[in-house]
Enzyme design. Structure first.
Site, PDB file in Angstrom:
ATOM      1  N   GLY A 271       0.805  -1.095   0.162  1.00 39.29           N
ATOM      2  CA  GLY A 271       0.080   0.031   0.162  1.00 39.29           C
ATOM      3  C   GLY A 271       0.831   1.281  -0.046  1.00 39.29           C
ATOM      4  O   GLY A 271       1.894   1.114   0.235  1.00 39.29           O
TER       5      GLY A 271
ATOM      6  N   GLU B 216     -16.442  -5.511   5.468  1.00 47.54           N
ATOM      7  CA  GLU B 216     -15.690  -4.419   5.508  1.00 47.54           C
ATOM      8  C   GLU B 216     -16.618  -3.047   5.748  1.00 47.54           C
ATOM      9  O   GLU B 216     -17.749  -3.240   5.280  1.00 47.54           O
ATOM     10  CB  GLU B 216     -15.144  -4.207   3.902  1.00 47.54           C
ATOM     11  CG  GLU B 216     -13.848  -4.843   3.551  1.00 47.54           C
ATOM     12  CD  GLU B 216     -12.671  -5.050   4.920  1.00 47.54           C
ATOM     13  OE1 GLU B 216     -12.293  -4.166   5.052  1.00 47.54           O
ATOM     14  OE2 GLU B 216     -12.796  -6.243   5.590  1.00 47.54           O
TER      15      GLU B 216
ATOM     16  N   TYR C 251      37.288  19.659  25.946  1.00 43.29           N
ATOM     17  CA  TYR C 251      37.038  18.524  24.882  1.00 43.29           C
ATOM     18  C   TYR C 251      38.180  17.514  25.099  1.00 43.29           C
ATOM     19  O   TYR C 251      39.296  17.925  25.227  1.00 43.29           O
ATOM     20  CB  TYR C 251      37.131  19.238  23.604  1.00 43.29           C
ATOM     21  CG  TYR C 251      37.149  18.283  22.517  1.00 43.29           C
ATOM     22  CD1 TYR C 251      36.293  17.478  22.259  1.00 43.29           C
ATOM     23  CD2 TYR C 251      38.218  18.212  21.875  1.00 43.29           C
ATOM     24  CE1 TYR C 251      36.278  16.493  21.378  1.00 43.29           C
ATOM     25  CE2 TYR C 251      38.501  17.216  20.642  1.00 43.29           C
ATOM     26  CZ  TYR C 251      37.424  16.518  20.460  1.00 43.29           C
ATOM     27  OH  TYR C 251      37.432  15.321  19.348  1.00 43.29           O
TER      28      TYR C 251
ATOM     29  N   ASP D  99       0.916  -2.461   7.909  1.00 44.63           N
ATOM     30  CA  ASP D  99       0.630  -0.949   8.500  1.00 44.63           C
ATOM     31  C   ASP D  99      -0.028  -1.137   9.843  1.00 44.63           C
ATOM     32  O   ASP D  99      -0.617  -0.257  10.550  1.00 44.63           O
ATOM     33  CB  ASP D  99      -0.256  -0.076   7.452  1.00 44.63           C
ATOM     34  CG  ASP D  99      -1.457  -0.966   7.425  1.00 44.63           C
ATOM     35  OD1 ASP D  99      -1.904  -2.013   7.702  1.00 44.63           O
ATOM     36  OD2 ASP D  99      -2.350  -0.091   6.763  1.00 44.63           O
TER      37      ASP D  99
ATOM     38  N   LYS E 216       3.401   2.871   2.738  1.00 42.08           N
ATOM     39  CA  LYS E 216       3.061   3.088   4.058  1.00 42.08           C
ATOM     40  C   LYS E 216       3.672   2.370   5.095  1.00 42.08           C
ATOM     41  O   LYS E 216       4.124   2.893   6.214  1.00 42.08           O
ATOM     42  CB  LYS E 216       1.374   3.079   4.151  1.00 42.08           C
ATOM     43  CG  LYS E 216       0.781   3.229   5.628  1.00 42.08           C
ATOM     44  CD  LYS E 216      -0.407   3.495   5.722  1.00 42.08           C
ATOM     45  CE  LYS E 216      -1.629   2.341   5.140  1.00 42.08           C
ATOM     46  NZ  LYS E 216      -3.030   2.622   5.428  1.00 42.08           N
TER      47      LYS E 216
ATOM     48  N   ARG F  60      54.612  29.791  29.065  1.00 45.27           N
ATOM     49  CA  ARG F  60      54.002  31.105  29.634  1.00 45.27           C
ATOM     50  C   ARG F  60      54.859  32.198  29.497  1.00 45.27           C
ATOM     51  O   ARG F  60      56.065  32.233  29.877  1.00 45.27           O
ATOM     52  CB  ARG F  60      53.677  31.105  31.175  1.00 45.27           C
ATOM     53  CG  ARG F  60      52.675  31.910  31.736  1.00 45.27           C
ATOM     54  CD  ARG F  60      52.292  31.726  33.106  1.00 45.27           C
ATOM     55  NE  ARG F  60      51.315  30.568  33.267  1.00 45.27           N
ATOM     56  CZ  ARG F  60      51.179  29.921  34.321  1.00 45.27           C
ATOM     57  NH1 ARG F  60      51.635  30.573  35.392  1.00 45.27           N
ATOM     58  NH2 ARG F  60      50.153  29.074  34.617  1.00 45.27           N
TER      59      ARG F  60
ATOM     60  N   TYR G 114      43.386  16.955  16.109  1.00 40.03           N
ATOM     61  CA  TYR G 114      43.209  16.919  14.717  1.00 40.03           C
ATOM     62  C   TYR G 114      44.141  18.158  13.945  1.00 40.03           C
ATOM     63  O   TYR G 114      43.855  19.140  14.530  1.00 40.03           O
ATOM     64  CB  TYR G 114      41.595  17.053  14.217  1.00 40.03           C
ATOM     65  CG  TYR G 114      41.135  17.250  12.742  1.00 40.03           C
ATOM     66  CD1 TYR G 114      42.011  16.024  12.157  1.00 40.03           C
ATOM     67  CD2 TYR G 114      40.392  17.909  12.063  1.00 40.03           C
ATOM     68  CE1 TYR G 114      41.598  15.885  10.641  1.00 40.03           C
ATOM     69  CE2 TYR G 114      39.992  17.846  10.852  1.00 40.03           C
ATOM     70  CZ  TYR G 114      40.525  16.745  10.092  1.00 40.03           C
ATOM     71  OH  TYR G 114      40.301  16.605   8.771  1.00 40.03           O
TER      72      TYR G 114
ATOM     73  N   LYS H  62      34.932  12.270  23.091  1.00 35.10           N
ATOM     74  CA  LYS H  62      34.842  11.440  22.057  1.00 35.10           C
ATOM     75  C   LYS H  62      35.914  10.548  21.859  1.00 35.10           C
ATOM     76  O   LYS H  62      36.808  10.688  22.074  1.00 35.10           O
ATOM     77  CB  LYS H  62      34.949  12.659  20.758  1.00 35.10           C
ATOM     78  CG  LYS H  62      34.865  11.870  19.321  1.00 35.10           C
ATOM     79  CD  LYS H  62      35.758  12.517  18.355  1.00 35.10           C
ATOM     80  CE  LYS H  62      36.527  11.228  17.461  1.00 35.10           C
ATOM     81  NZ  LYS H  62      37.391  11.858  16.847  1.00 35.10           N
TER      82      LYS H  62
ATOM     83  N   ARG I 188      -3.038   9.315   2.277  1.00 32.93           N
ATOM     84  CA  ARG I 188      -3.189  10.270   3.033  1.00 32.93           C
ATOM     85  C   ARG I 188      -2.182  10.514   4.046  1.00 32.93           C
ATOM     86  O   ARG I 188      -2.298  11.694   4.879  1.00 32.93           O
ATOM     87  CB  ARG I 188      -4.519   9.781   3.993  1.00 32.93           C
ATOM     88  CG  ARG I 188      -5.822   9.943   3.163  1.00 32.93           C
ATOM     89  CD  ARG I 188      -6.911   9.490   4.062  1.00 32.93           C
ATOM     90  NE  ARG I 188      -7.068   8.136   4.198  1.00 32.93           N
ATOM     91  CZ  ARG I 188      -7.733   7.386   5.111  1.00 32.93           C
ATOM     92  NH1 ARG I 188      -8.366   8.019   5.987  1.00 32.93           N
ATOM     93  NH2 ARG I 188      -7.747   5.972   4.974  1.00 32.93           N
TER      94      ARG I 188
HETATM   95  C1  UD1 Z   1      -8.063  -4.404   5.704  1.00 30.90           C
HETATM   96  C2  UD1 Z   1      -9.095  -5.691   6.124  1.00 30.90           C
HETATM   97  C3  UD1 Z   1      -9.960  -5.152   7.386  1.00 30.90           C
HETATM   98  C4  UD1 Z   1      -9.183  -4.869   8.494  1.00 30.90           C
HETATM   99  C5  UD1 Z   1      -7.854  -3.979   8.348  1.00 30.90           C
HETATM  100  C6  UD1 Z   1      -6.684  -4.184   9.411  1.00 30.90           C
HETATM  101  C7  UD1 Z   1      -9.519  -6.567   3.910  1.00 30.90           C
HETATM  102  C8  UD1 Z   1     -10.221  -6.473   2.901  1.00 30.90           C
HETATM  103  N1  UD1 Z   1      -9.833  -5.682   4.864  1.00 30.90           N
HETATM  104  O1  UD1 Z   1      -8.591  -3.268   5.817  1.00 30.90           O
HETATM  105  O2  UD1 Z   1     -11.001  -6.263   7.346  1.00 30.90           O
HETATM  106  O3  UD1 Z   1      -9.998  -4.589   9.703  1.00 30.90           O
HETATM  107  O4  UD1 Z   1      -7.038  -4.432   7.281  1.00 30.90           O
HETATM  108  O5  UD1 Z   1      -5.928  -2.989   9.194  1.00 30.90           O
HETATM  109  O6  UD1 Z   1      -8.430  -7.320   3.846  1.00 30.90           O
HETATM  110  N2  UD1 Z   1      -2.298  -4.166   0.688  1.00 30.90           N
HETATM  111  C9  UD1 Z   1      -1.631  -4.465  -0.392  1.00 30.90           C
HETATM  112  N3  UD1 Z   1      -2.044  -4.745  -1.620  1.00 30.90           N
HETATM  113  C10 UD1 Z   1      -3.417  -4.356  -1.901  1.00 30.90           C
HETATM  114  C11 UD1 Z   1      -4.023  -3.799  -0.759  1.00 30.90           C
HETATM  115  C12 UD1 Z   1      -3.555  -3.690   0.514  1.00 30.90           C
HETATM  116  O7  UD1 Z   1      -0.361  -4.990  -0.417  1.00 30.90           O
HETATM  117  O8  UD1 Z   1      -3.914  -4.425  -2.888  1.00 30.90           O
HETATM  118  C13 UD1 Z   1      -1.653  -4.112   1.920  1.00 30.90           C
HETATM  119  C14 UD1 Z   1      -1.327  -2.853   2.595  1.00 30.90           C
HETATM  120  O9  UD1 Z   1      -0.301  -2.100   2.220  1.00 30.90           O
HETATM  121  C15 UD1 Z   1      -1.690  -2.887   4.116  1.00 30.90           C
HETATM  122  C16 UD1 Z   1      -2.586  -4.191   4.153  1.00 30.90           C
HETATM  123  O10 UD1 Z   1      -2.622  -4.801   2.914  1.00 30.90           O
HETATM  124  O11 UD1 Z   1      -0.309  -3.242   4.616  1.00 30.90           O
HETATM  125  C17 UD1 Z   1      -4.110  -3.664   4.385  1.00 30.90           C
HETATM  126  O12 UD1 Z   1      -4.689  -3.169   3.340  1.00 30.90           O
HETATM  127  P1  UD1 Z   1      -5.412  -1.810   3.595  1.00 30.90           P
HETATM  128  O13 UD1 Z   1      -5.743  -1.287   2.120  1.00 30.90           O
HETATM  129  O14 UD1 Z   1      -4.856  -0.872   4.581  1.00 30.90           O
HETATM  130  O15 UD1 Z   1      -6.782  -2.505   4.089  1.00 30.90           O
HETATM  131  P2  UD1 Z   1      -8.027  -1.980   5.081  1.00 30.90           P
HETATM  132  O16 UD1 Z   1      -8.852  -1.310   4.359  1.00 30.90           O
HETATM  133  O17 UD1 Z   1      -7.238  -1.295   6.234  1.00 30.90           O
HETATM  134 CA    CA Z   2      -5.209  -0.364   6.549  1.00 28.17          CA
END
Ligand code: UD1
Ligand code: CA
Length: 459
Positions: free
Chosen positions: A10, A153, A364, A102, A21, A438, A385, A349, A14
């Site tokens: 991801g 979700e 120093y 994340d 991330k 001196r 130095y 140091k 934001r």
């Molecule tokens: C996901 C879960 C949600 C959970 C939440 C917890 C799903 C559909 N939903 O939602 O139920 O409560 O995590 O944090 O799984 N990522 C990829 N490739 C992608 C999409 C995501 O590598 O195509 C990775 C992101 O970098 C992240 C993790 O997967 O580390 C979760 O993705 P994110 O998009 O944050 O999912 P949430 O919407 O938070």
């Molecule tokens: Ca997330």
């Protein structure tokens, strides 16, 4: 063998920064590293990290420590796991832990507790959940009288489902062979048009397999960061989690304002940590110490009963009973031996300071080997130095260094040498000698009066 897949594709739009991330830091370490350490702590050594956005940043960070696979399009968490199919097939006989890169506060204990439940109940899927006060944004756990029936979700949930406080942490145990089967059956039939990994729950139940949730008593394990505010909240939660652990171990805090402690730091019983103190890296602190206020200590070993007040110290060792501060900088490679006192505006140091030596102010000491019970006068400088190379000074036991002495390295003072105030030492001094350099003081009486008179005459 059991293994783990970490989803780290991801972007984190934001966050308003151009890195993946999971590379955002919590207490100075990328969130991805927290997740990796939680897996390592649970004895999972086979790991595969799914990368996507700016994959090269993660590849460079991991530097071959673990396998990575690239998800070239972001089509959802289920699609991300699909990218690790080859990895899963190579280890298909065990269980697979899937985690989000994340959500850094997942811990080894939670992972192992969930695995125990997973095995005991012979589950196909065991999802780690927690009940939180503000579930917005997380997948909700739908239960019926038999147990978990689905994960919905936020965006797909009904208003009623949105009231559910039990949420999906994004970490699950799967029977690996089953997971491979479910990945084939995921669809994009949802509001976001993504392959949801969470749909595996309903698929498994449809096949009559066991699914359950391991509900963590610690709600922080689910915490993820979607924006800077979330990242700050994570840092705060992580910070207090670590401070709590030290409180349980008998460390004293009268006020935790500005106190940040890295999670590998060890602190002995009865040590007091004062406000504004950052302890990081592999720092180890003994018992009965007082650290702070306003200290920055990185990768240091500090023995018992040390007092540090407004000190910055890096990659150094400080022995028992040393007192340092205020406003002191201890730079890498230093060893401050027991009973030493170091006072205000001193920099040390890459030097050893022998037992009982005093460096009270404005001094120093660089690239030097200082003996025992040496007294440094105010304003001493080791001139280490020459613009091209750095050289060492050696100062014997019991030396008395007069104020504003310059020691031009390389130079050696023997035992119990005295240097007169203001002396610049350019050659070695033998044991028990006085070195004095001196000019003769000349007194010109009435000088300022004559000067004033001249000026008045001109006006
Ligand atoms: C996901 C879960 C949600 C959970 C939440 C917890 C799903 C559909 N939903 O939602 O139920 O409560 O995590 O944090 O799984 N990522 C990829 N490739 C992608 C999409 C995501 O590598 O195509 C990775 C992101 O970098 C992240 C993790 O997967 O580390 C979760 O993705 P994110 O998009 O944050 O999912 P949430 O919407 O938070
Ligand atoms: Ca997330």
């Amino acid at each position: 063998m059991d293994n783990a897949v970490i989803l780290a594709g991801g972007q984190g739009k934001r966050m308003k920064a151009d890195i993946p991330k999971p590379m955002f830091k919590v207490l100075g370490e990328p969130m991805l590293e927290w997740v990796i350490k939680a897996c390592e702590g649970a004895q999972l050594s086979e790991m595969c990290v799914v990368t996507g956005y700016k994959a090269e940043i993660i590849d460079e960070y991991l530097n071959g420590r673990y396998k990575t696979v690239l998800q070239s399009e972001r089509l959802g968490t289920g699609h991300a796991v699909m990218q690790a199919k080859e990895f899963l097939k190579a280890n298909a006989e065990g269980n697979t832990l899937v985690l989000c890169g994340d959500a850094p506060l997942i811990d080894s204990e939670t992972i192992l507790n969930a695995l125990e439940l997973h095995k005991k109940e012979n589950n196909s899927v065991t999802v780690i959940t927690a009940c939180i006060d503000q579930p917005a944004g997380y997948g909700r756990i739908i239960r019926n009288d038999k147990g978990v029936s689905a994960i919905v979700e936020e965006k797909d949930a009904t208003n009623e489902q949105r009231l559910i406080r039990e949420v999906n942490s994004g970490t699950y145990w799967f029977r690996t062979a089953d997971l491979l089967e479910y990945l084939e059956e995921l669809t994009t039939d949802n509001v976001q048009g993504e392959y949801y990994l969470t749909d595996t729950v309903a698929i498994a139940l449809g096949k009559g397999r066991n699914v359950n949730a391991y509900t963590s008593p610690n709600p922080d394990v689910v915490l993820g960061a979607n924006d800077r505010k979330g990242l700050l909240a994570l840092n705060t939660a992580a910070r207090m989690m670590i401070i709590d652990k030290h409180l349980e171990n008998g460390v004293e805090f009268t006020c935790t304002d500005g106190v940040v402690i890295g999670r590998d730091v060890k602190i002995g019983e009865g040590t007091e940590i004062l406000p504004g103190t950052h302890l990081t890296g592999n720092t180890v602190i003994g018992s009965g110490c007082s650290i702070g206020p306003n200290c920055i200590i990185e990768d240091c070993v500090i023995e018992d009963e040390v007092k540090l007040n407004y000190v910055q110290a890096f990659k150094s060792q400080i022995d028992k009973g040393v007192k340092i501060g205020p406003w002191v900088h201890i730079r890498p490679g230093s060893h401050i031996k027991s009973g030493v006192k170091i006072g205000d505006f001193v920099e040390i140091k890459n030097s050893t300071i022998g037992e009982g030596t005093a460096v009270a102010h404005l001094t120093y000491v660089g690239d030097s080997d200082v003996g025992k019970k040496v007294n440094f006068g105010c304003g001493t400088v080791t001139v280490n130095y020459d613009g091209i190379i750095k050289s060492r000074c050696v100062i014997g036991d019991n030396c008395f260094i007069g104020c504003n002495t310059n020691l031009i390295a390389p130079v050696k003072l023997g035992k119990a040498v005295y240097t007169a105030a203001g002396t610049t030492i350019t050659k070695d001094v033998p044991d028990y000698a006085l070195a004095i350099d001196r000019g003769t003081v000349q007194i010109k009486e009435g000088y300022s009066l004559r000067k004033l008179k001249k000026r008045l005459e001109k006006a």
